[in-house]
Design a protein around this motif. Structure first.
Motif, PDB file in Angstrom:
ATOM      1  N   ASN A  80       7.411  -2.438   1.367  1.00  0.00           N
ATOM      2  CA  ASN A  80       6.270  -3.154   0.813  1.00  0.00           C
ATOM      3  C   ASN A  80       6.177  -2.916  -0.679  1.00  0.00           C
ATOM      4  O   ASN A  80       5.923  -1.802  -1.130  1.00  0.00           O
ATOM      5  N   SER A  81       6.429  -3.967  -1.452  1.00  0.00           N
ATOM      6  CA  SER A  81       6.360  -3.882  -2.910  1.00  0.00           C
ATOM      7  C   SER A  81       5.219  -4.747  -3.407  1.00  0.00           C
ATOM      8  O   SER A  81       5.140  -5.935  -3.081  1.00  0.00           O
ATOM      9  N   THR A  82       4.328  -4.159  -4.190  1.00  0.00           N
ATOM     10  CA  THR A  82       3.214  -4.908  -4.763  1.00  0.00           C
ATOM     11  C   THR A  82       3.403  -5.145  -6.261  1.00  0.00           C
ATOM     12  O   THR A  82       2.549  -5.735  -6.908  1.00  0.00           O
ATOM     13  N   GLY A  83       4.510  -4.665  -6.801  1.00  0.00           N
ATOM     14  CA  GLY A  83       4.721  -4.754  -8.232  1.00  0.00           C
ATOM     15  C   GLY A  83       4.282  -3.498  -8.948  1.00  0.00           C
ATOM     16  O   GLY A  83       4.883  -3.079  -9.933  1.00  0.00           O
ATOM     17  N   LEU A  84       3.218  -2.866  -8.453  1.00  0.00           N
ATOM     18  CA  LEU A  84       2.747  -1.596  -9.012  1.00  0.00           C
ATOM     19  C   LEU A  84       3.143  -0.422  -8.136  1.00  0.00           C
ATOM     20  O   LEU A  84       3.239   0.713  -8.607  1.00  0.00           O
ATOM     21  N   THR A  85       3.351  -0.669  -6.862  1.00  0.00           N
ATOM     22  CA  THR A  85       3.782   0.377  -5.929  1.00  0.00           C
ATOM     23  C   THR A  85       4.925  -0.153  -5.077  1.00  0.00           C
ATOM     24  O   THR A  85       5.028  -1.358  -4.835  1.00  0.00           O
ATOM     25  N   LEU A  86       5.764   0.770  -4.630  1.00  0.00           N
ATOM     26  CA  LEU A  86       6.851   0.432  -3.714  1.00  0.00           C
ATOM     27  C   LEU A  86       6.829   1.448  -2.589  1.00  0.00           C
ATOM     28  O   LEU A  86       7.067   2.637  -2.809  1.00  0.00           O
ATOM     29  N   GLU A  87       6.491   0.988  -1.388  1.00  0.00           N
ATOM     30  CA  GLU A  87       6.376   1.883  -0.236  1.00  0.00           C
ATOM     31  C   GLU A  87       7.460   1.559   0.777  1.00  0.00           C
ATOM     32  O   GLU A  87       7.693   0.404   1.091  1.00  0.00           O
ATOM     33  N   GLY A  88       8.083   2.592   1.287  1.00  0.00           N
ATOM     34  CA  GLY A  88       9.105   2.412   2.296  1.00  0.00           C
ATOM     35  C   GLY A  88       9.178   3.570   3.265  1.00  0.00           C
ATOM     36  O   GLY A  88       9.252   3.377   4.476  1.00  0.00           O
ATOM     37  N   MET A  89       9.142   4.790   2.738  1.00  0.00           N
ATOM     38  CA  MET A  89       9.340   5.952   3.602  1.00  0.00           C
ATOM     39  C   MET A  89       8.183   6.129   4.585  1.00  0.00           C
ATOM     40  O   MET A  89       8.405   6.455   5.756  1.00  0.00           O
ATOM     41  N   ASN A  90       6.952   5.898   4.128  1.00  0.00           N
ATOM     42  CA  ASN A  90       5.821   6.005   5.053  1.00  0.00           C
ATOM     43  C   ASN A  90       5.860   4.903   6.106  1.00  0.00           C
ATOM     44  O   ASN A  90       5.471   5.114   7.257  1.00  0.00           O
ATOM     45  N   PHE A  91       6.366   3.723   5.736  1.00  0.00           N
ATOM     46  CA  PHE A  91       6.543   2.628   6.704  1.00  0.00           C
ATOM     47  C   PHE A  91       7.627   3.005   7.721  1.00  0.00           C
ATOM     48  O   PHE A  91       7.509   2.696   8.908  1.00  0.00           O
ATOM     49  N   ALA A  92       8.685   3.652   7.238  1.00  0.00           N
ATOM     50  CA  ALA A  92       9.772   4.056   8.128  1.00  0.00           C
ATOM     51  C   ALA A  92       9.282   5.055   9.170  1.00  0.00           C
ATOM     52  O   ALA A  92       9.578   4.934  10.368  1.00  0.00           O
ATOM     53  N   ILE A  93       8.539   6.049   8.728  1.00  0.00           N
ATOM     54  CA  ILE A  93       8.043   7.077   9.645  1.00  0.00           C
ATOM     55  C   ILE A  93       7.081   6.478  10.662  1.00  0.00           C
ATOM     56  O   ILE A  93       7.166   6.769  11.868  1.00  0.00           O
ATOM     57  N   ALA A  94       6.173   5.624  10.184  1.00  0.00           N
ATOM     58  CA  ALA A  94       5.212   4.995  11.103  1.00  0.00           C
ATOM     59  C   ALA A  94       5.914   4.113  12.131  1.00  0.00           C
ATOM     60  O   ALA A  94       5.560   4.122  13.319  1.00  0.00           O
ATOM     61  N   SER A  95       6.923   3.362  11.696  1.00  0.00           N
ATOM     62  CA  SER A  95       7.634   2.490  12.638  1.00  0.00           C
ATOM     63  C   SER A  95       8.487   3.299  13.603  1.00  0.00           C
ATOM     64  O   SER A  95       8.628   2.933  14.777  1.00  0.00           O
ATOM     65  N   GLY A  96       9.056   4.411  13.137  1.00  0.00           N
ATOM     66  CA  GLY A  96       9.833   5.268  14.031  1.00  0.00           C
ATOM     67  C   GLY A  96       8.973   5.849  15.138  1.00  0.00           C
ATOM     68  O   GLY A  96       9.387   5.917  16.303  1.00  0.00           O
ATOM     69  N   LEU A  97       7.755   6.270  14.784  1.00  0.00           N
ATOM     70  CA  LEU A  97       6.842   6.801  15.791  1.00  0.00           C
ATOM     71  C   LEU A  97       6.423   5.717  16.774  1.00  0.00           C
ATOM     72  O   LEU A  97       6.401   5.936  17.993  1.00  0.00           O
ATOM     73  N   ALA A  98       6.100   4.525  16.266  1.00  0.00           N
ATOM     74  CA  ALA A  98       5.706   3.422  17.153  1.00  0.00           C
ATOM     75  C   ALA A  98       6.840   3.028  18.090  1.00  0.00           C
ATOM     76  O   ALA A  98       6.613   2.731  19.277  1.00  0.00           O
ATOM     77  N   ALA A  99       8.072   3.049  17.593  1.00  0.00           N
ATOM     78  CA  ALA A  99       9.223   2.720  18.443  1.00  0.00           C
ATOM     79  C   ALA A  99       9.381   3.741  19.556  1.00  0.00           C
ATOM     80  O   ALA A  99       9.626   3.384  20.724  1.00  0.00           O
ATOM     81  N   ALA A 100       9.248   5.028  19.212  1.00  0.00           N
ATOM     82  CA  ALA A 100       9.368   6.079  20.232  1.00  0.00           C
ATOM     83  C   ALA A 100       8.256   5.958  21.266  1.00  0.00           C
ATOM     84  O   ALA A 100       8.494   6.088  22.485  1.00  0.00           O
ATOM     85  N   GLN A 101       7.029   5.706  20.823  1.00  0.00           N
ATOM     86  CA  GLN A 101       5.903   5.562  21.750  1.00  0.00           C
ATOM     87  C   GLN A 101       6.120   4.385  22.691  1.00  0.00           C
ATOM     88  O   GLN A 101       5.770   4.450  23.879  1.00  0.00           O
TER      89      GLN A 101
END
Length: 439
Positions: free
Chosen positions: A314-335
């Motif tokens: 997720n890039s907004t131009g001022l921030t670029l997020e990826g690692m927190n998205f990766a961790i959240a999606s990994g947990l959701a996949a395992a659940q």
């Protein structure tokens, strides 16, 4: 290691980055027999990212107060954005001391250290880590994924479900038919160096105290007008510095990402900070930046995609997020797999729970909120023209030369004349408002 590998598991995870390790850790703790693969000699050896982990509720759920154990470098309390022209710069700085208190807003870290630590947590929970192994393909029975085929001598492994978290250039996502090969317009290329500097020097240069950290983004001359930007993050005794640029734009301008990095480092606002630093490591990385509209199908019969393999950047131009998205999606996949195992059903219909979990979490909500940003950030005027104009406007406002001053409106008109029309500027502003403010 071969003697430890069975041919049957409850779950196979492809990738030992943040998404894959999270999935393996959560699954192992739930009692699933899980194996996760890493193509490098050890986790983190071939993984690269800018350097910031934003606060992750999912990681804190798995490892409460993770920052007391994880090898994080600094707690980010200062955010800075700088527009660069060839001979000037204009910066905006935001600092919040509250970000330096638990649970903290974001952290700088080095993947080589963090990924090893995190994978060890998964191993302690009972997951089997298999390094130096490439998963070459998925194994299907009818339309159901039932395992993977590796390049090892023992070849095929089987499981009730497979979570693919093999990074931005996911060949398995393409082979599974869930994603077409990414076009150069959907990919950015990043180059990064870690430069060693004493902690006291870093604190002095960037006006930081103790373990306070800075996240500094640059736009404009740092990429010579190519769509992208530069970054500088402070670690305990090093700086993470790099550039990101659209692959399509690089190809069109016949530029290399390595040359852009050297150009960025030579610009005065950066060169002054790194002149006494020494190179510790260099790395490169692909970043999927298609956003919400470019997401692949996230699940299938016996199959789930997480992290960069799913396009969760997720890039907004001022921030670029990826690692927190990766961790959240990994947990959701395992659940999702844990629930499927309880029901004895690994069909696509059952694994659709994954989509629901992500829609109820910030992952898909944030990507949907900023779904127009990729289109907005494809505007070439954002990366050279407007930074140049902003710097020149600031220069004329602050310049004292004995001549009568003009008001701000006149300065803007004079600077923009012949470079961009008023109607075009208004259209660009509206597009930015639609992308960043209107949902």
């Amino acid at each position: 290691m071969d003697s430890l590998i069975k041919d049957r598991y409850d779950l196979i995870v492809v990738g030992a980055g943040p998404a894959g390790t999270t999935a393996a850790l959560a699954a192992a703790r739930a009692g699933l027999h899980c194996v996760f693969f890493e193509r490098a000699e050890e986790p983190g050896r071939k993984n690269m990212f800018g350097g910031v982990l934003h606060y992750s509720p999912a990681l804190n759920e798995l490892i409460p107060d993770f920052w007391t154990q994880a090898p994080v470098e600094r707690f980010i309390t200062k955010y800075q954005t700088t527009l660069l022209s060839s001979d000037s710069s204009l910066s905006i700085t935001f600092q919040d001391k509250r970000f330096g208190k638990e649970p903290y807003n974001g952290f700088t870290l080095l993947r080589s250290r963090f990924d090893r630590w995190y994978a060890e947590k998964a191993r302690e929970a009972g997951a089997l880590l298999v390094p130096e192994t490439t998963v070459e393909d998925l194994i299907r029975q009818d339309d159901q994924v039932i395992g993977v085929r590796t390049g090892r001598s023992d070849g095929a492994l089987y499981a009730d479900a497979v979570i693919v978290a093999d990074g931005a250039n996911s060949l398995l996502a393409e082979k599974a038919g869930h994603r077409k090969e990414l076009s150069p317009a959907q990919i950015s290329v990043a180059a990064k160096e870690v430069l060693a500097l004493p902690r006291e020097t870093i604190n002095h240069l960037f006006e930081l105290k103790e373990r306070e950290g800075l996240a500094h983004l640059f736009l404009g001359e740092c990429t010579r007008g190519v769509e992208g930007g530069g970054f500088l993050y402070t670690n305990q005794d090093s700086l993470s510095i790099g550039v990101v640029a659209k692959l399509k734009a690089l190809q069109k301008q016949k530029m290399s990402i390595a040359d852009l990095l050297e150009h960025f480092k030579a610009l005065p606002p950066v060169a002054d900070k790194i002149k006494n630093a020494s190179l510790r490591e260099y790395s490169g990385h692909l970043i999927p930046e298609g956003g919400f509209k470019a997401l692949p199908k996230l699940f299938g019969n016996g199959l789930l995609f997480a992290g960069d393999a799913a396009g969760f950047i997720n890039s907004t131009g001022l921030t670029l997020e990826g690692m927190n998205f990766a961790i959240a999606s990994g947990l959701a996949a395992a659940q999702t797999v844990i629930r499927a195992r309880e029901k004895g059903d690994f069909s696509e219909r059952q694994l659709a729970d994954y989509q629901a979990l992500l829609e109820n979490d910030f992952v898909l909500k944030d990507l949907k909120t900023f779904r127009r940003v990729p289109g907005f950030l494809s505007n070439p005027r954002l990366f050279q023209l407007y930074p140049d104009l902003a710097c020149e406007i600031a220069s004329r406002i602050y310049r004292v030369n004995g001549q009568p001053r003009k008001n701000f409106r006149s300065v803007v008109r004079e600077v923009a004349k012949g470079k961009v029309g008023r109607s075009q500027m208004i259209k660009d502003v509206i597009q930015g408002v639609r992308a960043l403010i209107w949902t």
